[in-house]
Enzyme design. Structure first.
Site, PDB file in Angstrom:
ATOM      1  N   PRO A 223    -122.850  14.566   2.640  1.00 13.84           N
ATOM      2  CA  PRO A 223    -122.736  15.330   1.398  1.00 13.84           C
ATOM      3  C   PRO A 223    -121.690  14.722   0.463  1.00 13.84           C
ATOM      4  O   PRO A 223    -120.848  13.933   0.912  1.00 13.84           O
ATOM      5  CB  PRO A 223    -122.316  16.722   1.868  1.00 13.84           C
ATOM      6  CG  PRO A 223    -122.153  16.673   3.329  1.00 13.84           C
ATOM      7  CD  PRO A 223    -122.521  15.339   3.828  1.00 13.84           C
ATOM      8  N   PRO A 224    -121.725  15.086  -0.812  1.00 11.44           N
ATOM      9  CA  PRO A 224    -120.780  14.518  -1.776  1.00 11.44           C
ATOM     10  C   PRO A 224    -119.334  14.830  -1.415  1.00 11.44           C
ATOM     11  O   PRO A 224    -119.051  15.898  -0.882  1.00 11.44           O
ATOM     12  CB  PRO A 224    -121.149  15.197  -3.097  1.00 11.44           C
ATOM     13  CG  PRO A 224    -122.482  15.806  -2.900  1.00 11.44           C
ATOM     14  CD  PRO A 224    -122.662  16.021  -1.437  1.00 11.44           C
ATOM     15  N   GLY A 225    -118.453  13.901  -1.696  1.00 10.78           N
ATOM     16  CA  GLY A 225    -117.030  14.140  -1.528  1.00 10.78           C
ATOM     17  C   GLY A 225    -116.519  14.068  -0.112  1.00 10.78           C
ATOM     18  O   GLY A 225    -115.397  14.482   0.173  1.00 10.78           O
ATOM     19  N   GLY A 227    -116.112  11.258   1.529  1.00 14.16           N
ATOM     20  CA  GLY A 227    -115.373  10.024   1.744  1.00 14.16           C
ATOM     21  C   GLY A 227    -116.236   8.805   2.023  1.00 14.16           C
ATOM     22  O   GLY A 227    -115.754   7.837   2.618  1.00 14.16           O
ATOM     23  N   LYS A 228    -117.475   8.803   1.582  1.00 13.81           N
ATOM     24  CA  LYS A 228    -118.338   7.648   1.817  1.00 13.81           C
ATOM     25  C   LYS A 228    -117.831   6.427   1.059  1.00 13.81           C
ATOM     26  O   LYS A 228    -117.691   5.344   1.627  1.00 13.81           O
ATOM     27  CB  LYS A 228    -119.785   7.973   1.393  1.00 13.81           C
ATOM     28  CG  LYS A 228    -120.391   9.109   2.193  1.00 13.81           C
ATOM     29  CD  LYS A 228    -121.813   9.384   1.784  1.00 13.81           C
ATOM     30  CE  LYS A 228    -121.942   9.916   0.368  1.00 13.81           C
ATOM     31  NZ  LYS A 228    -121.302  11.227   0.178  1.00 13.81           N
ATOM     32  N   THR A 229    -117.550   6.624  -0.215  1.00 11.19           N
ATOM     33  CA  THR A 229    -117.038   5.517  -1.014  1.00 11.19           C
ATOM     34  C   THR A 229    -115.706   5.041  -0.445  1.00 11.19           C
ATOM     35  O   THR A 229    -115.445   3.839  -0.334  1.00 11.19           O
ATOM     36  CB  THR A 229    -116.874   5.962  -2.480  1.00 11.19           C
ATOM     37  OG1 THR A 229    -118.091   6.548  -2.913  1.00 11.19           O
ATOM     38  CG2 THR A 229    -116.532   4.799  -3.367  1.00 11.19           C
ATOM     39  N   GLU A 445    -126.299  28.892  16.743  1.00  8.98           N
ATOM     40  CA  GLU A 445    -126.099  27.560  17.335  1.00  8.98           C
ATOM     41  C   GLU A 445    -125.747  27.656  18.816  1.00  8.98           C
ATOM     42  O   GLU A 445    -126.169  26.828  19.621  1.00  8.98           O
ATOM     43  CB  GLU A 445    -125.016  26.779  16.577  1.00  8.98           C
ATOM     44  CG  GLU A 445    -125.348  26.479  15.117  1.00  8.98           C
ATOM     45  CD  GLU A 445    -126.675  25.757  14.923  1.00  8.98           C
ATOM     46  OE1 GLU A 445    -127.100  25.004  15.836  1.00  8.98           O
ATOM     47  OE2 GLU A 445    -127.316  25.963  13.873  1.00  8.98           O
ATOM     48  N   ASP A 521    -136.320  25.504  12.647  1.00 13.58           N
ATOM     49  CA  ASP A 521    -136.663  25.485  14.073  1.00 13.58           C
ATOM     50  C   ASP A 521    -138.128  25.842  14.273  1.00 13.58           C
ATOM     51  O   ASP A 521    -138.821  25.238  15.086  1.00 13.58           O
ATOM     52  CB  ASP A 521    -135.811  26.511  14.834  1.00 13.58           C
ATOM     53  CG  ASP A 521    -134.327  26.240  14.691  1.00 13.58           C
ATOM     54  OD1 ASP A 521    -133.962  25.068  14.501  1.00 13.58           O
ATOM     55  OD2 ASP A 521    -133.533  27.201  14.782  1.00 13.58           O
TER      56      ASP A 521
HETATM   57  P1  ADP Z   1    -118.175  10.384  -1.566  1.00 12.91           P
HETATM   58  O1  ADP Z   1    -118.324   8.947  -1.905  1.00 12.91           O
HETATM   59  O2  ADP Z   1    -118.599  10.709  -0.177  1.00 12.91           O
HETATM   60  O3  ADP Z   1    -118.807  11.289  -2.546  1.00 12.91           O
HETATM   61  P2  ADP Z   1    -115.443   9.801  -2.080  1.00 12.91           P
HETATM   62  O4  ADP Z   1    -115.205   8.728  -1.116  1.00 12.91           O
HETATM   63  O5  ADP Z   1    -115.717   9.372  -3.478  1.00 12.91           O
HETATM   64  O6  ADP Z   1    -116.621  10.729  -1.605  1.00 12.91           O
HETATM   65  O7  ADP Z   1    -114.245  10.815  -2.036  1.00 12.91           O
HETATM   66  C1  ADP Z   1    -113.541  11.208  -3.185  1.00 12.91           C
HETATM   67  C2  ADP Z   1    -112.082  11.369  -2.886  1.00 12.91           C
HETATM   68  O8  ADP Z   1    -111.870  12.454  -2.013  1.00 12.91           O
HETATM   69  C3  ADP Z   1    -111.493  10.185  -2.192  1.00 12.91           C
HETATM   70  O9  ADP Z   1    -111.047   9.233  -3.091  1.00 12.91           O
HETATM   71  C4  ADP Z   1    -110.345  10.795  -1.396  1.00 12.91           C
HETATM   72  O10 ADP Z   1    -109.216  10.953  -2.189  1.00 12.91           O
HETATM   73  C5  ADP Z   1    -110.881  12.141  -1.052  1.00 12.91           C
HETATM   74  N1  ADP Z   1    -111.504  12.153   0.271  1.00 12.91           N
HETATM   75  C6  ADP Z   1    -112.804  12.399   0.529  1.00 12.91           C
HETATM   76  N2  ADP Z   1    -113.056  12.346   1.836  1.00 12.91           N
HETATM   77  C7  ADP Z   1    -111.904  12.030   2.452  1.00 12.91           C
HETATM   78  C8  ADP Z   1    -111.538  11.814   3.819  1.00 12.91           C
HETATM   79  N3  ADP Z   1    -112.428  11.910   4.809  1.00 12.91           N
HETATM   80  N4  ADP Z   1    -110.263  11.485   4.081  1.00 12.91           N
HETATM   81  C9  ADP Z   1    -109.360  11.398   3.081  1.00 12.91           C
HETATM   82  N5  ADP Z   1    -109.643  11.586   1.784  1.00 12.91           N
HETATM   83  C10 ADP Z   1    -110.902  11.912   1.446  1.00 12.91           C
HETATM   84 ZN    ZN Z   2    -131.581  26.624  14.687  1.00 13.17          ZN
HETATM   85 MG    MG Z   3    -119.134   8.295  -3.670  1.00 12.02          MG
END
Ligand code: ADP
Ligand code: ZN
Ligand code: MG
Length: 629
Positions: A223-225, A227-229, A445, A521
């Protein structure tokens, strides 16, 4: 995105075009008018007669024509280099009646003119003629070409085309990426998977020497946010290699072929810089399934996707080039992208659980001055469902609140005020759930997990979680097969159905009512039960019979065949439907009894799950065993 070709300015070039047409029309009109006004072409004999009769008083001789004037005065301008075009020259020198005839080498004419005392002179039109050709033909053509060029350039085609692919502004390799794995928390499984990628980038020869297979593409799914990037960046930082980052949307342009050219260019640059990482963020923007848009597909996106597939197949990955990509819509991706040799490795980047959230909060509070009263564990406890980005935002918001309140240290109450502000927004997006909802999910679950634990030959439970995953499921129970199974017995298939139905059964046992949470399910249950009857011949009436469906051979990958028809009777279809329902009903009763007998354990695991949000294999086993079953 920097230099997107501009839309052609329609009013601009239309105006220019009209201007050009009008100009040419006027020019030729003037020519015809002036040239045709007084000049009449006549036969040579008539010309001669007019000299004899004395009408013509003066004759101009050129290689091709003889021109007779009725006045004696020689026009000054006749010798001038003609501009505008040559036709005007003649008319300029001919305000009077003029006769013209084709030049004939007739010595008599000269004699006649001498007799009549007519002044005659030769005009070399050589230079004039060439100039005339130039001005009459070459100039307009040149004009058209020049204007055409301008138009083409404005439209971003033609000459501009060659340079479009060289998109200097977008693709820039980042060297010296400062991000490290220690900047990322709460996604330990993803990190573990990526450690190997880092190792490979650091010393590719270690792997190639042994003949090991190296990943080409790794897809970060989550999901967004979450930390994939950040993770992709950390891989580049840990391996200290260059990092090419592009977003999927950057490739999708209005002109067909531009996106494909960009992909080609990206890979070319990356090959030169290897070892390095290409990171394609939001892969779904180009990687959307081609199958889903039969009607009016997007040609440009398709071309871009095809180019990406070609490049991914083509590069030599022994030199340390790895493609990372991220998406939060893995469901819409084209299956071709996930085939072996492409993004065959997928890494799940999930929302953090309790301990993960605390770790993320700790990372982000490093730069903030915290009061000793702040308890980050407590903050983590009240931020269930928050993503890493949400937590980073909470820390920042708390710091701002402290400043606004005139404090020098961030206090616990700043954190809670920040959480409250954020929760409202997240609740709307159904990412943060009330305690009641979390409890329903936990019970559900736990039902799955316990049924799996007490069903013989069932795949062991690897993880239970009540953190919403973002792809439909609110919680999930992960089972890992011990071995690849080539043959599944009837008993095992029924066991699978039991485990799937156990979520809803647990809800009914604990709450006395059922919810919509089991929809997914039930789809799977129906699928398995139906296959047992139609494909595996495991039903009472059609024992050892395959009730097949045959298609018209038109289907593509994962596309339903519109010409599919069943090769069995309507009565058989009715039996299948009823039998599926019967299997589901009887298994449901069975599993409800099974879980009913484990009520105490059900409560225990639910409570633990509510507290920790995720249970791994070991933790789950421990509770089950401690119950003394
Ligand atoms: P995504 O690419 O999954 O949408 P981002 O990598 O862009 O998410 O995350 C945005 C910001 O949120 C990062 O720059 C960081 O500051 C914070 N963040 C998100 N996930 C993490 C994590 N697992 N650990 C530490 N910081 C995180
Ligand atoms: Zn279920
Ligand atoms: Mg991203």
């Amino acid at each position: 995105m920097a230099d997107k070709p501009k839309k052609p300015g329609f009013t601009g070039w239309k105006f220019t075009l009209i201007y050009l047409v009008v100009f040419l029309a006027v020019m030729s009109g003037v020519n015809m008018f002036l040239a045709g006004k007084n000049t009449s072409s006549i036969d040579f004999s008539e010309f001669k007669n007019k000299i004899k009769s004395g009408e013509i008083k003066r004759v101009e001789l050129t290689e091709s024509t003889f021109t007779g004037y009725i006045s004696e005065k020689k026009a000054e301008s006749a010798q001038k280099i003609p501009f505008p075009p040559i036709n005007l020259l003649k008319s300029e020198s001919a305000p009077e009646a003029v006769y013209r005839t084709v030049a004939i080498n007739d010595p008599e004419l000269l004699k006649l003119m001498d007799e009549k005392n007519i002044s005659y002179y030769a005009v070399s039109r050589q230079s004039g003629a060439i100039l005339g050709v130039i001005l009459n033909m070459v100039l307009p053509i040149a004009l058209i070409v020049i204007i055409g060029r301008i138009l083409m350039k404005r439209a971003g085609l033609g000459g501009g085309m060659l340079s479009v692919g060289q998109n200097k502004a977008v693709i820039i390799a980042e060297g010296d990426v400062a991000t490290r794995f220690s900047d990322v928390a709460g996604v330990d499984e993803a990190k573990e998977e990526l450690v190997e990628v880092v190792d490979f980038l650091k010393s590719p020869q270690k792997y190639t020497a042994i003949g090991g297979k190296i990943p080409r593409g790794v897809l970060l799914v989550g999901p967004p946010g979450t930390g994939k990037t950040l993770l992709a960046r950390a891989v580049a930082g840990e391996a200290s290699v260059s990092f090419f980052r592009m977003s999927g949307a950057d490739f999708v342009e209005m002109f067909v072929g531009v996106g494909a050219a960009r992909v080609r260019d990206l890979f070319k640059q990356a090959r030169d810089k290897a070892p390095c990482i290409i990171f394609i963020d939001e892969l779904d923007a180009i990687g959307k399934s081609r199958i889903n848009n039969i009607a009016g597909g997007n040609d440009e996106r398709e071309q871009t996707l095809n180019q990406l597939l070609v490049e991914m197949d083509g590069f030599d990955n022994t030199r340390g080039l790895i493609i990372l990509a991220a998406t939060n819509r893995p469901d819409v991706l084209d299956p071709a992208l996930l085939r072996p040799g492409r993004f065959d490795r997928q890494v799940l980047v999930d929302r953090p659980d309790l301990s993960g959230r605390e770790a993320i909060l700790t990372i982000h509070s490093k730069l903030v001055k915290l009061s000793p009263r702040v308890d980050l564990a407590a903050v983590a406890r009240s931020t269930s469902g928050f993503s890493g980005a949400d937590l980073a935002n909470i820390v920042n918001e708390a710091a701002l609140l402290a400043v606004r309140g005139g404090r020098v240290l961030v206090d616990q109450k700043d954190f809670f005020e920040a959480i409250e502000k954020t929760v409202a927004g997240l609740q709307k997006k159904s990412r943060v759930m009330s305690d009641e909802v979390r409890r329903v999910i936990a019970v559900h679950e736990t039902g799955h997990a316990l049924a799996a634990a007490f069903t013989p030959n069932s795949d062991p439970v690897q993880k239970i979680s009540i953190i919403p995953r973002g792809f439909g499921a609110l919680g999930y129970t992960l089972q890992m097969p011990v071995e690849d199974r080539y043959i599944v017995t009837e008993e095992e298939l029924l066991g699978k159905i039991d485990v799937l139905l156990a979520g809803r059964a647990a809800e009914e046992i604990v709450f006395g009512q059922i919810s919509t949470g089991a929809a997914n399910d039930l789809t799977k249950v129906t699928d398995i039960a139906r296959k047992m009857i139609t494909d595996y011949g495991m039903s009472g009436r059609y024992k050892n019979t395959a009730l097949t469906q045959r298609g018209g051979g038109m289907s593509g990958e994962s596309m339903p065949d519109p010409f599919m028809h069943r090769e069995y009777s309507e009565a058989a279809q009715q039996y299948i439907d009823e039998e599926v329902a019967r299997i589901a009903a009887s298994r449901y009763e069975y599993v409800k009894t099974l879980l009913g007998g484990k009520r105490r354990l059900l409560n225990k695991v639910t409570a633990l799950l509510m507290e920790k949000e995720t249970l791994d294999e070991k933790e789950f086993k421990e509770v089950v065993q401690s119950d003394g079953v």
